[in-house]
Design a protein around this motif. Structure first.
Motif, short mmCIF file in Angstrom:
data_model
loop_
_atom_site.label_atom_id
_atom_site.label_comp_id
_atom_site.label_asym_id
_atom_site.label_seq_id
_atom_site.Cartn_x
_atom_site.Cartn_y
_atom_site.Cartn_z
N TRP A 125 -8.14 -8.35 26.47
CA TRP A 125 -8.13 -7.11 25.60
C TRP A 125 -6.67 -6.76 25.20
O TRP A 125 -6.42 -5.42 25.02
N ARG A 126 -5.93 -7.64 25.16
CA ARG A 126 -4.49 -7.37 24.86
C ARG A 126 -3.82 -8.69 24.08
O ARG A 126 -4.69 -9.98 23.82
N ILE A 127 -2.78 -8.76 23.53
CA ILE A 127 -2.10 -9.78 22.85
C ILE A 127 -2.10 -10.80 24.12
O ILE A 127 -1.77 -10.13 25.21
N GLY A 141 -10.39 -3.94 22.65
CA GLY A 141 -9.97 -2.81 23.52
C GLY A 141 -9.01 -1.99 23.11
O GLY A 141 -8.78 -1.82 21.56
N ASN A 142 -7.93 -1.60 23.62
CA ASN A 142 -6.88 -0.66 23.36
C ASN A 142 -5.46 -1.77 23.14
O ASN A 142 -4.54 -1.04 23.42
N ALA A 143 -5.79 -2.80 22.70
CA ALA A 143 -4.53 -3.69 22.52
C ALA A 143 -3.65 -2.96 21.71
O ALA A 143 -2.22 -3.03 21.91
N ALA A 144 -4.16 -2.27 20.56
CA ALA A 144 -3.16 -1.50 19.42
C ALA A 144 -2.43 -0.53 20.37
O ALA A 144 -0.97 -0.60 19.85
N GLY A 145 -2.69 0.19 21.30
CA GLY A 145 -1.62 1.14 22.02
C GLY A 145 -0.37 0.14 22.55
O GLY A 145 0.67 0.66 22.57
N TYR A 146 -0.78 -1.04 23.11
CA TYR A 146 0.33 -1.94 23.88
C TYR A 146 1.04 -2.28 22.29
O TYR A 146 2.22 -2.68 22.77
N ASN A 147 0.65 -2.83 21.33
CA ASN A 147 1.15 -3.35 20.44
C ASN A 147 2.15 -2.30 19.80
O ASN A 147 3.49 -2.54 19.52
N PRO A 185 -6.16 0.84 9.24
CA PRO A 185 -6.68 1.77 9.99
C PRO A 185 -6.70 1.89 11.45
O PRO A 185 -6.80 0.62 12.08
N PRO A 186 -6.55 3.09 12.54
CA PRO A 186 -6.82 2.89 13.95
C PRO A 186 -8.08 2.30 14.18
O PRO A 186 -9.14 2.25 13.68
N THR A 187 -7.64 1.34 15.59
CA THR A 187 -9.03 0.79 15.94
C THR A 187 -9.68 1.65 17.03
O THR A 187 -9.01 2.80 17.40
N ARG A 188 -10.98 1.16 17.59
CA ARG A 188 -11.51 2.30 18.64
C ARG A 188 -10.66 2.35 19.85
O ARG A 188 -10.12 1.31 19.94
N ASN A 189 -10.81 3.35 20.36
CA ASN A 189 -9.94 3.61 21.50
C ASN A 189 -10.45 4.55 22.61
O ASN A 189 -10.03 5.55 22.76
N ASN A 190 -11.53 4.30 22.96
CA ASN A 190 -12.17 5.09 24.03
C ASN A 190 -11.84 4.79 25.37
O ASN A 190 -11.00 3.85 25.63
N TYR A 237 -13.35 3.21 27.88
CA TYR A 237 -13.67 1.81 28.27
C TYR A 237 -12.73 1.09 27.53
O TYR A 237 -12.10 0.13 28.34
N ASP A 238 -12.11 1.05 26.45
CA ASP A 238 -11.25 0.21 25.66
C ASP A 238 -9.80 0.43 26.59
O ASP A 238 -9.25 -0.64 27.14
N ARG A 239 -9.70 1.66 27.03
CA ARG A 239 -8.37 1.87 27.82
C ARG A 239 -8.30 1.18 29.02
O ARG A 239 -7.43 0.68 29.82
N PHE A 240 -9.66 1.15 29.57
CA PHE A 240 -9.80 0.73 30.87
C PHE A 240 -9.66 -0.70 30.93
O PHE A 240 -8.84 -1.38 31.72
#
Ligand code: FMN
Ligand code: SF4
Ligand code: SF4
Length: 249
Positions: A56-58, A88-94, A154-159, A161-164
């Motif tokens: 769920w990340r790079i 997941g929330n890979a976008a947040g880390y990118n 566009p933003p990706t899903r970030n609920n 579960y994704d953050r977990f």
């Protein structure tokens, strides 16, 4: 510039598609990582980073290389992540990585491609894999259109579960699962050395005509999926499973 990392070819295919469409230079992070090269990378006006999704990340190996490498032109940066199902929330880390590197974050796109993680899951057979790639083509076109128009993805899903999954589960996954000690080569191994040549971390040496795995594996699946003799197994988990790599389609 289009930078890519790949284990089994999905991300290279998409990077090549983007490079041809944009007329931008293509650079393999596999080659740079394998050579231990961290010299600064001169980018043109945009940077596109194409990678698989690992937990769920790079991939951590890519994050580390990007962290240690200078991009003196400080430029607009798009991330394109291939995956079997979700990033997941890979976008947040990118986005955080871009802040750290003083790059302008232009978003993260998820592209579902054939699953390659045969140490854990199943890879599709060739026909199913072809259908998955055909379904991905319009997504690849949308990615190319957005970059051409200089638009953010566009933003990706970030609920929750994704953050977990991208948060606490990612480091747990690396600690418990990313190991090379279950790899073995059977008697059908020809000693061709392809696995050692492909390994981005130089974790494989050929000793007495057979591969020997060291302790620096990133679970890219290149060795097991691209062995021409299908001689490699990952404990019992890979037994009987189809090997997957993009070029074989
Ligand atoms: C170590 C590892 C972890 C993975 N984790 C994920 C994941 O979190 N989510 C997902 O959808 N796919 C995951 N996958 C599947 C790959 O991201 C996917 O098949 C990708 O397109 C492979 O790209 P490549 O052919 O360029 O190496 C994982 C694969 C590997 C090898
Ligand atoms: S790629 Fe396969 S056949 Fe070649 S050395 Fe490695 S395990 Fe043996
Ligand atoms: S040992 Fe195999 S799975 Fe591990 S990094 Fe090298 S090629 Fe990838």
């Amino acid at each position: 510039m289009i930078l890519y990392f790949t284990g089994t070819g999905n991300s290279r295919y998409i990077a090549e598609r983007i490079a041809v469409a944009l007329g931008d230079e293509l650079l393999s992070m596999n080659d740079r990582i394998k050579a231990g090269a961290h010299s600064p990378v001169e980018t043109d006006e945009r940077l596109v980073i194409v990678t698989p999704t690992y937990a769920w990340r790079i991939p951590r190996i890519v994050r580390d290389w990007l962290t240690e490498t200078d991009f003196p032109c400080g430029t607009q940066t798009w991330f394109v992540m291939t995956c079997g199902s979700e990033i997941g929330n890979a976008a947040g880390y990118n986005q955080a990585l871009c802040r750290e590197k003083q790059l302008t974050y232009m978003g993260t796109a998820q592209i579902v491609m054939p699953e390659n993680y045969i140490a854990m899951f199943n890879a599709p057979q060739a026909e199913e894999a072809r259908q998955i790639v055909a379904k991905a083509e319009p997504d690849i076109d949308r990615v190319i259109s957005a970059i051409t128009a200089n638009q953010a993805f566009p933003p990706t899903r970030n609920n929750l579960y994704d953050r977990f999954m991208s948060g606490p589960v990612n480091p747990i996954f690396y600690s418990f699962f990313v190991k090379a000690n279950a790899f073995t080569a059977s008697d059908v191994c020809t000693g061709c050395g392809q696995c050692a040549r492909l390994c981005p971390t130089n974790n494989i040496t050929i000793q007495n005509g057979k591969p020997v795995w060291g302790g620096d594996c990133t679970h890219c699946m290149a060795c097991i999926c691209r062995c021409p003799a299908e001689a490699i197994e990952y404990g019992k988990r890979s037994l009987g499973k189809p090997r997957y790599h993009f070029e074989a389609l």
